[in-house]
Design a protein around this motif. Sequence first.
Motif, mmCIF file in Angstrom:
data_model
loop_
_atom_site.group_PDB
_atom_site.id
_atom_site.type_symbol
_atom_site.label_atom_id
_atom_site.label_comp_id
_atom_site.label_asym_id
_atom_site.label_seq_id
_atom_site.Cartn_x
_atom_site.Cartn_y
_atom_site.Cartn_z
ATOM 1 N N LYS A 1 -1.649 7.959 9.189
ATOM 2 C CA LYS A 1 -2.364 6.706 8.697
ATOM 3 C C LYS A 1 -3.468 6.896 9.742
ATOM 4 O O LYS A 1 -3.672 7.065 10.873
ATOM 5 N N ARG A 2 -4.838 6.686 8.792
ATOM 6 C CA ARG A 2 -6.100 6.616 9.475
ATOM 7 C C ARG A 2 -6.242 5.234 10.234
ATOM 8 O O ARG A 2 -6.199 4.302 9.795
ATOM 9 N N ARG A 3 -6.612 5.476 11.626
ATOM 10 C CA ARG A 3 -6.802 4.209 12.336
ATOM 11 C C ARG A 3 -7.780 3.017 11.731
ATOM 12 O O ARG A 3 -7.330 2.039 12.115
ATOM 13 N N ALA A 4 -8.730 3.633 11.110
ATOM 14 C CA ALA A 4 -9.791 2.693 10.617
ATOM 15 C C ALA A 4 -9.330 2.199 9.244
ATOM 16 O O ALA A 4 -10.442 1.326 8.765
ATOM 17 N N ASP B 1 -5.803 7.451 2.901
ATOM 18 C CA ASP B 1 -5.713 6.891 4.271
ATOM 19 C C ASP B 1 -4.425 6.783 4.657
ATOM 20 O O ASP B 1 -4.314 6.725 5.914
ATOM 21 N N TRP B 2 -3.635 6.918 3.885
ATOM 22 C CA TRP B 2 -2.066 7.034 4.372
ATOM 23 C C TRP B 2 -1.568 8.231 3.722
ATOM 24 O O TRP B 2 -1.586 8.493 2.312
ATOM 25 N N ARG B 3 -0.821 9.091 4.380
ATOM 26 C CA ARG B 3 -0.424 10.326 3.962
ATOM 27 C C ARG B 3 0.945 10.636 4.274
ATOM 28 O O ARG B 3 1.299 10.949 5.527
ATOM 29 N N LYS B 4 1.748 11.043 3.591
ATOM 30 C CA LYS B 4 3.367 11.162 3.699
ATOM 31 C C LYS B 4 3.492 12.578 3.772
ATOM 32 O O LYS B 4 2.947 13.487 2.629
ATOM 33 N N LEU B 5 4.445 13.322 4.612
ATOM 34 C CA LEU B 5 4.762 14.631 4.538
ATOM 35 C C LEU B 5 6.452 14.668 4.789
ATOM 36 O O LEU B 5 6.834 14.498 5.953
ATOM 37 N N PRO B 6 7.176 14.711 3.593
ATOM 38 C CA PRO B 6 8.667 14.525 3.792
ATOM 39 C C PRO B 6 9.044 16.058 4.092
ATOM 40 O O PRO B 6 8.590 17.240 3.786
ATOM 41 N N HIS C 1 0.531 8.484 13.723
ATOM 42 C CA HIS C 1 1.897 9.278 12.866
ATOM 43 C C HIS C 1 2.796 8.386 13.237
ATOM 44 O O HIS C 1 3.301 8.060 14.548
ATOM 45 N N GLU C 2 3.533 8.215 12.253
ATOM 46 C CA GLU C 2 4.980 7.504 12.436
ATOM 47 C C GLU C 2 6.239 7.923 11.684
ATOM 48 O O GLU C 2 5.941 9.154 10.766
ATOM 49 N N VAL C 3 7.325 7.967 11.946
ATOM 50 C CA VAL C 3 8.485 8.370 11.103
ATOM 51 C C VAL C 3 8.441 7.669 9.786
ATOM 52 O O VAL C 3 8.209 6.497 9.562
ATOM 53 N N MET D 1 0.897 -1.102 -0.040
ATOM 54 C CA MET D 1 0.014 -0.019 0.062
ATOM 55 C C MET D 1 0.814 1.247 -0.099
ATOM 56 O O MET D 1 1.949 1.272 0.768
ATOM 57 N N LEU D 2 0.490 2.344 -0.823
ATOM 58 C CA LEU D 2 1.324 3.373 -0.974
ATOM 59 C C LEU D 2 0.627 4.595 -0.224
ATOM 60 O O LEU D 2 -0.711 4.803 -0.315
ATOM 61 N N ALA D 3 1.493 5.777 0.459
ATOM 62 C CA ALA D 3 0.965 6.798 0.634
ATOM 63 C C ALA D 3 0.753 7.972 -0.214
ATOM 64 O O ALA D 3 1.755 8.145 -1.231
ATOM 65 N N ALA D 4 -0.468 8.506 -0.116
ATOM 66 C CA ALA D 4 -0.359 10.022 -0.959
ATOM 67 C C ALA D 4 0.266 11.042 -0.218
ATOM 68 O O ALA D 4 0.666 11.258 0.920
ATOM 69 N N THR D 5 0.787 11.888 -0.967
ATOM 70 C CA THR D 5 1.567 13.237 -0.628
ATOM 71 C C THR D 5 0.531 14.199 -0.042
ATOM 72 O O THR D 5 -0.460 14.479 -0.649
ATOM 73 N N ALA D 6 0.802 14.634 1.359
ATOM 74 C CA ALA D 6 -0.016 15.561 1.947
ATOM 75 C C ALA D 6 0.738 16.881 1.982
ATOM 76 O O ALA D 6 2.100 17.067 2.012
ATOM 77 N N ASP D 7 0.051 18.187 2.160
ATOM 78 C CA ASP D 7 0.842 19.352 2.488
ATOM 79 C C ASP D 7 0.622 19.788 3.969
ATOM 80 O O ASP D 7 1.256 20.841 4.113
ATOM 81 N N ARG D 8 0.122 19.014 4.508
ATOM 82 C CA ARG D 8 -0.110 19.687 6.224
ATOM 83 C C ARG D 8 -0.398 17.897 6.844
ATOM 84 O O ARG D 8 -0.838 17.059 6.403
ATOM 85 N N VAL D 9 -0.044 18.316 8.325
ATOM 86 C CA VAL D 9 -0.298 17.016 9.116
ATOM 87 C C VAL D 9 -1.691 16.732 9.236
ATOM 88 O O VAL D 9 -2.352 17.863 9.949
#
Length: 313
Positions: free
Chosen positions: A169-172, A183-188, A20-22, A4-12
């Motif tokens: 990550k959304r808990r549900a 449902d998964w969002r990455k913020l580098p 949230h994870e590292v 499963m892959l994460a979408a890119t986010a512009d905010r937390v």
Amino acid sequence: MRPMLAATADRVPAGDAWVHEVKWDGMRILADVHDGRRVLSSRTGRDVSVSFPELAGLADTYEDLLLDGEVVALDGGVPSFGALAERMHVSSARKAAQLATTRPVTFMAFDLLRLFGQDLTTQPWSARRDLLEKLDLRSSAWQVPPVYDDGVGLFEATRDQGLEGIVSKRRASPYAAGRRSPDWRKLPHRASLSVVVGGWRPEVGSTSRLGAVLVGTTDGAGGFAYAGRVGAGLAGAAGARLRALLEPLRRSASPFTTPVPREDAAGATWVEPEVVLEVASLGRGSTGKLRQPAYLGLRTDLTPADLHEVTDG
């Protein structure tokens, strides 16, 4: 199965619905344990078990399980893709064993997809995480990293510590194998990205040694737009290895869908856009080219097709 892959986010993402994870600067791996064996697969489905012999002991942990996570290599105590790059492409068991001593890796297991033959992907993240923690997977070569409720605090802490960023990550959320989900969002934090090589230029004063590569990023229409020339980090063995990979891919004209400036194209050997690299840069200039790009390593875990999904890192 593909991860499963994460979408890119512009905010937390805010609220109790998120955890949230590292974000680790490593190589995505699915670790499949069954019948006393462990098989490690890259994001593209390639078997990379031989590359990481220090993870052989996963086969002795449980009779059957499937883990999702990242293999990381530390440089000065901080995960570094550059440090990991020499481990990713190794196909010799003997060389891999040597590197496991001098450049060891750690598998950060952050999801549990199967346990004792039961598929867990339809279960919410919170249930999968609870089971994963109960497995108590701890050793010098693998661990289950912690999760955090305070995403903003984690984002600031990872920035201060020089880490890559965070994943929320959304808990549900169920596990959407092979899909990029909101449902998964990455913020580098850092400006690094994956690019495809479309050509190379020789080192000054040489006709055979590689001095720089011409790279591209997705153009949004199925092709690759020219993104600049990368020379930093390609001296010595790195350049020689890359030159050997590119030699069979020669073609007569540029593969880029946008023009390559004359000063960059001069003396270039064009190649089919099949080799993916990771580069760091200071962003893009007014012309769209990467500013002061530097080579970090080969992305043998990615194909050009993967880059078309989204600007990825």
